[in-house]
Write an enzyme that holds these catalytic residues in place. Structure first.
Site, PDB file in Angstrom:
ATOM      1  N   ALA A 152      29.836  40.044  36.769  1.00  0.00           N
ATOM      2  CA  ALA A 152      30.164  38.804  37.473  1.00  0.00           C
ATOM      3  C   ALA A 152      30.618  37.726  36.484  1.00  0.00           C
ATOM      4  O   ALA A 152      30.228  37.758  35.314  1.00  0.00           O
ATOM      5  CB  ALA A 152      28.955  38.320  38.275  1.00  0.00           C
ATOM      6  N   PRO A 153      31.411  36.766  36.916  1.00  0.00           N
ATOM      7  CA  PRO A 153      31.951  35.733  36.032  1.00  0.00           C
ATOM      8  C   PRO A 153      31.059  34.489  35.982  1.00  0.00           C
ATOM      9  O   PRO A 153      30.069  34.379  36.703  1.00  0.00           O
ATOM     10  CB  PRO A 153      33.281  35.403  36.706  1.00  0.00           C
ATOM     11  CG  PRO A 153      32.965  35.525  38.174  1.00  0.00           C
ATOM     12  CD  PRO A 153      31.961  36.662  38.284  1.00  0.00           C
ATOM     13  N   TRP A 154      31.504  33.515  35.170  1.00  0.00           N
ATOM     14  CA  TRP A 154      30.713  32.293  35.015  1.00  0.00           C
ATOM     15  C   TRP A 154      31.147  31.148  35.916  1.00  0.00           C
ATOM     16  O   TRP A 154      30.486  30.119  35.968  1.00  0.00           O
ATOM     17  CB  TRP A 154      30.691  31.824  33.564  1.00  0.00           C
ATOM     18  CG  TRP A 154      32.003  31.765  32.825  1.00  0.00           C
ATOM     19  CD1 TRP A 154      32.411  32.607  31.828  1.00  0.00           C
ATOM     20  CD2 TRP A 154      33.068  30.814  32.984  1.00  0.00           C
ATOM     21  NE1 TRP A 154      33.656  32.245  31.371  1.00  0.00           N
ATOM     22  CE2 TRP A 154      34.082  31.136  32.048  1.00  0.00           C
ATOM     23  CE3 TRP A 154      33.267  29.704  33.810  1.00  0.00           C
ATOM     24  CZ2 TRP A 154      35.265  30.418  31.919  1.00  0.00           C
ATOM     25  CZ3 TRP A 154      34.447  28.974  33.706  1.00  0.00           C
ATOM     26  CH2 TRP A 154      35.434  29.333  32.766  1.00  0.00           C
ATOM     27  N   LYS A 178      25.646  42.669  35.760  1.00  0.00           N
ATOM     28  CA  LYS A 178      25.552  41.825  34.569  1.00  0.00           C
ATOM     29  C   LYS A 178      26.194  40.467  34.837  1.00  0.00           C
ATOM     30  O   LYS A 178      27.389  40.381  35.102  1.00  0.00           O
ATOM     31  CB  LYS A 178      26.245  42.463  33.368  1.00  0.00           C
ATOM     32  CG  LYS A 178      25.988  41.691  32.056  1.00  0.00           C
ATOM     33  CD  LYS A 178      26.873  42.150  30.928  1.00  0.00           C
ATOM     34  CE  LYS A 178      28.201  41.422  30.913  1.00  0.00           C
ATOM     35  NZ  LYS A 178      28.086  39.969  30.599  1.00  0.00           N
ATOM     36  N   PRO A 179      25.408  39.386  34.776  1.00  0.00           N
ATOM     37  CA  PRO A 179      26.013  38.061  34.862  1.00  0.00           C
ATOM     38  C   PRO A 179      26.694  37.708  33.550  1.00  0.00           C
ATOM     39  O   PRO A 179      26.472  38.370  32.518  1.00  0.00           O
ATOM     40  CB  PRO A 179      24.808  37.147  35.115  1.00  0.00           C
ATOM     41  CG  PRO A 179      23.658  37.860  34.471  1.00  0.00           C
ATOM     42  CD  PRO A 179      23.946  39.334  34.627  1.00  0.00           C
ATOM     43  N   SER A 230      38.822  37.833  33.533  1.00  0.00           N
ATOM     44  CA  SER A 230      40.174  37.614  33.038  1.00  0.00           C
ATOM     45  C   SER A 230      41.013  38.890  33.140  1.00  0.00           C
ATOM     46  O   SER A 230      40.485  39.998  33.272  1.00  0.00           O
ATOM     47  CB  SER A 230      40.124  37.165  31.578  1.00  0.00           C
ATOM     48  OG  SER A 230      39.658  38.229  30.750  1.00  0.00           O
ATOM     49  N   GLU A 251      39.002  41.883  40.300  1.00  0.00           N
ATOM     50  CA  GLU A 251      39.452  40.573  40.801  1.00  0.00           C
ATOM     51  C   GLU A 251      39.655  39.716  39.574  1.00  0.00           C
ATOM     52  O   GLU A 251      38.699  39.283  38.928  1.00  0.00           O
ATOM     53  CB  GLU A 251      38.404  39.971  41.758  1.00  0.00           C
ATOM     54  CG  GLU A 251      38.995  38.900  42.679  1.00  0.00           C
ATOM     55  CD  GLU A 251      39.021  37.518  42.076  1.00  0.00           C
ATOM     56  OE1 GLU A 251      40.055  37.187  41.441  1.00  0.00           O
ATOM     57  OE2 GLU A 251      38.050  36.776  42.227  1.00  0.00           O
ATOM     58  N   CYS A 285      40.064  31.045  40.550  1.00  0.00           N
ATOM     59  CA  CYS A 285      41.308  31.825  40.482  1.00  0.00           C
ATOM     60  C   CYS A 285      42.283  31.461  41.593  1.00  0.00           C
ATOM     61  O   CYS A 285      43.473  31.772  41.501  1.00  0.00           O
ATOM     62  CB  CYS A 285      40.996  33.320  40.548  1.00  0.00           C
ATOM     63  SG  CYS A 285      40.028  33.920  39.160  1.00  0.00           S
ATOM     64  N   GLU A 381      47.297  30.954  33.178  1.00  0.00           N
ATOM     65  CA  GLU A 381      46.198  30.329  33.905  1.00  0.00           C
ATOM     66  C   GLU A 381      45.451  29.350  33.002  1.00  0.00           C
ATOM     67  O   GLU A 381      44.937  29.720  31.943  1.00  0.00           O
ATOM     68  CB  GLU A 381      45.240  31.404  34.417  1.00  0.00           C
ATOM     69  CG  GLU A 381      44.160  30.868  35.333  1.00  0.00           C
ATOM     70  CD  GLU A 381      43.322  31.974  35.955  1.00  0.00           C
ATOM     71  OE1 GLU A 381      42.885  31.812  37.102  1.00  0.00           O
ATOM     72  OE2 GLU A 381      43.111  33.008  35.285  1.00  0.00           O
TER      73      GLU A 381
END
Length: 479
Positions: A152-154, A178-179, A230, A251, A285, A381
């Site tokens: 997972a992302p931040w 995993k965070p 990313s 994603e 995003c 981005e």
């Protein structure tokens, strides 16, 4: 006086544990720039243990009935609601987000999404049984894929965790999640809350860095790897997973075009685009950060958007007047500032363009005009509170500019002309097209992109089906 740091731990097989080798990393509150916790820096032994726990729990969880999995997810949703204040506080400390907006804009959708997937567990559809060959009956089974390795992302640590574990668990899979190494606190709290609901090993959380995630994806146990992150990270995951032909769900980045035609309601468009561009410091995003405006209203639009930016406030989480908090980490602050520092001479900063304060990682709401299609800030981005504006002359050029990037996650069209809206929605090469709005999401509709924005869907029945596999069973009517 030194403040003692909170100690976060992995959650493996129903137990909270330190990293096997004792390594830790500091977790920093981006609103203050100061460490408030330590988290395990998990290595191969921790990954092995989590995968073994998930694999051991899989057969029994796979064989639960959909109604039993539904019941478990509904209990989780209820428990998250009951402990909403704790989750919001952990998420705000993770990210520096405003407490009020996190409570009103993130927690309720998360709970709703869990409840949606609880219902989805009971409505898997497939072809009806039938005789497609004389004397033979065929049926199609949908089954869970197995152990899922999820990263997972931040930017939305809690919500993205829900997007990953809820459909996976609903379908009968077990999970190792995993965070991000910068935002583990809320995910560890979620594991604590879920502990009383799920059998041991069904849901596991390991903290760590990029190498931890790499070890998860390369591990032989998972049947599927899912990441929100990313493009670079997604490409690495896809490459690693290909070595043993794992399923991959990606994603990745976005560069959403926001196409504003001359007949649009400029005041409404500016108001909504400013919110959709600056919410969560633009760390989304799908953020409305690449605006294309018809040249006949360009100057009016830019002036109004610059005014909206100057009226937008960033600040500490307990300030009720702020729209967004800090950028997540010093590297992200450096990246956003770098885009502005490298602007070409033809670009003009209409608002913002600077850091706010010396404490924490805050950046001012920014508007940049005068840009060309091949400029770095248009093609790449930014992932920050920066909205760019370009002008176009007609529908054809608007489409050329909108589609002229490597990302293809989300987009929006602003017009009163229904035919034009339908043509644009047909021709925009993005996984989502909003019309006269930007950024709303609902659990029932899919979220996911094309091109370098990745593949696979989050949310919706399509996202649920991504966590299943299809098996054909044929039986002889004579036997």
């Amino acid at each position: 006086m030194t403040t003692e740091l909170r100690r976060l731990r992995n959650y493996i097989g129903g137990e909270f544990k330190d990293a096997a080798d004792g390594r830790t990393t500091e977790v920093v509150n981006p609103a203050t720039g100061e460490a408030y916790a330590t988290a395990p820096l998990s290595g191969q032994a921790d990954v092995d243990a989590a995968m073994a726990a998930a694999a051991a729990a899989f057969p029994a969880w796979r064989d639960t009935t959909p109604s039993e999995r539904q019941k478990a997810l509904l209990k989780i949703a209820d428990a998250f609601e009951a402990r909403a204040d704790e989750l919001v506080a952990a998420e705000s400390e993770n990210t520096g987000k405003p407490l009020g907006l996190t409570a009103s804009e993130e927690l309720p959708p998360m709970v709703d999404q869990i409840r949606f997937f609880a219902g989805a567990a009971r409505i898997l559809e497939g072809r009806s049984a039938g005789e497609y060959m004389d004397g033979m009956t065929s049926i199609v089974r949908r089954e869970p894929v197995g152990v899922c390795a999820q990263v997972a992302p931040w930017n939305y640590p809690m919500m993205m965790a829900v997007w990953k574990f809820a459909p996976a668990l609903a379908a009968g899979n077990t999970v190792v999640l995993k965070p991000s190494d910068t935002t583990p606190a809320s995910t560890v709290l979620m594991a604590e809350i879920m502990d009383s609901v799920l059998p041991k090993g069904v849901f596991n959380v390991i903290c760590g860095d990029r190498e931890t995630g790499k070890a998860m994806v390369e591990h032989p146990t998972p049947a599927m790897a899912s990441i929100t992150g990313s493009v670079r990270a997604g490409m690495q995951v896809a490459e690693s997973a290909s070595k043993d032909v794992k399923r991959v769900h990606l994603e990745l980045g976005g560069k959403a075009p926001v196409v504003v035609f001359e007949d649009a309601d400029v005041a409404k468009a500016v108001e909504d685009i400013a919110v959709a561009g600056y919410f969560n410091a633009g760390q989304d995003c799908t953020a409305a950060t690449r605006v294309l405006v018809h040249d006949s209203i360009h100057d009016e639009f830019v002036s109004a958007l610059a005014k909206a930016a100057s009226d937008t406030k960033t600040g500490q989480p307990d300030d009720e007047d702020v729209l967004y908090g800090p950028l997540n980490n010093p590297n992200q602050l450096k990246q956003v500032a770098g885009f502005i520092e490298r602007l070409p001479a033809h670009a003009k900063v209409e608002a913002g363009g600077h850091r706010v304060g010396e404490k924490g990682f805050f950046y001012a709401p920014t508007v940049v005009s005068g840009l060309k299609q091949d400029d770095e800030i248009i093609q790449n981005e930014v992932f920050g509170p920066v909205i760019t504006v370009q002008s176009f002359t007609d529908e054809s050029q608007a489409l050329e500019y909108a589609n002229g990037v490597e990302f293809a996650l989300a987009s929006s069209v602003w017009t009163k002309d229904h035919g034009r809206a339908m043509r644009m929605s047909k021709n925009l090469d993005f996984g989502c097209v909003w019309i006269n709005t930007h950024i709303p999401l609902v659990a029932e509709m899919p979220h996911g992109g094309f091109k370098k924005s990745g593949y696979g869907k989050d949310l919706s029945a399509y996202g649920f089906e991504d966590y299943t596999r299809i098996k054909h069973v044929m039986t002889s009517l004579d036997g």
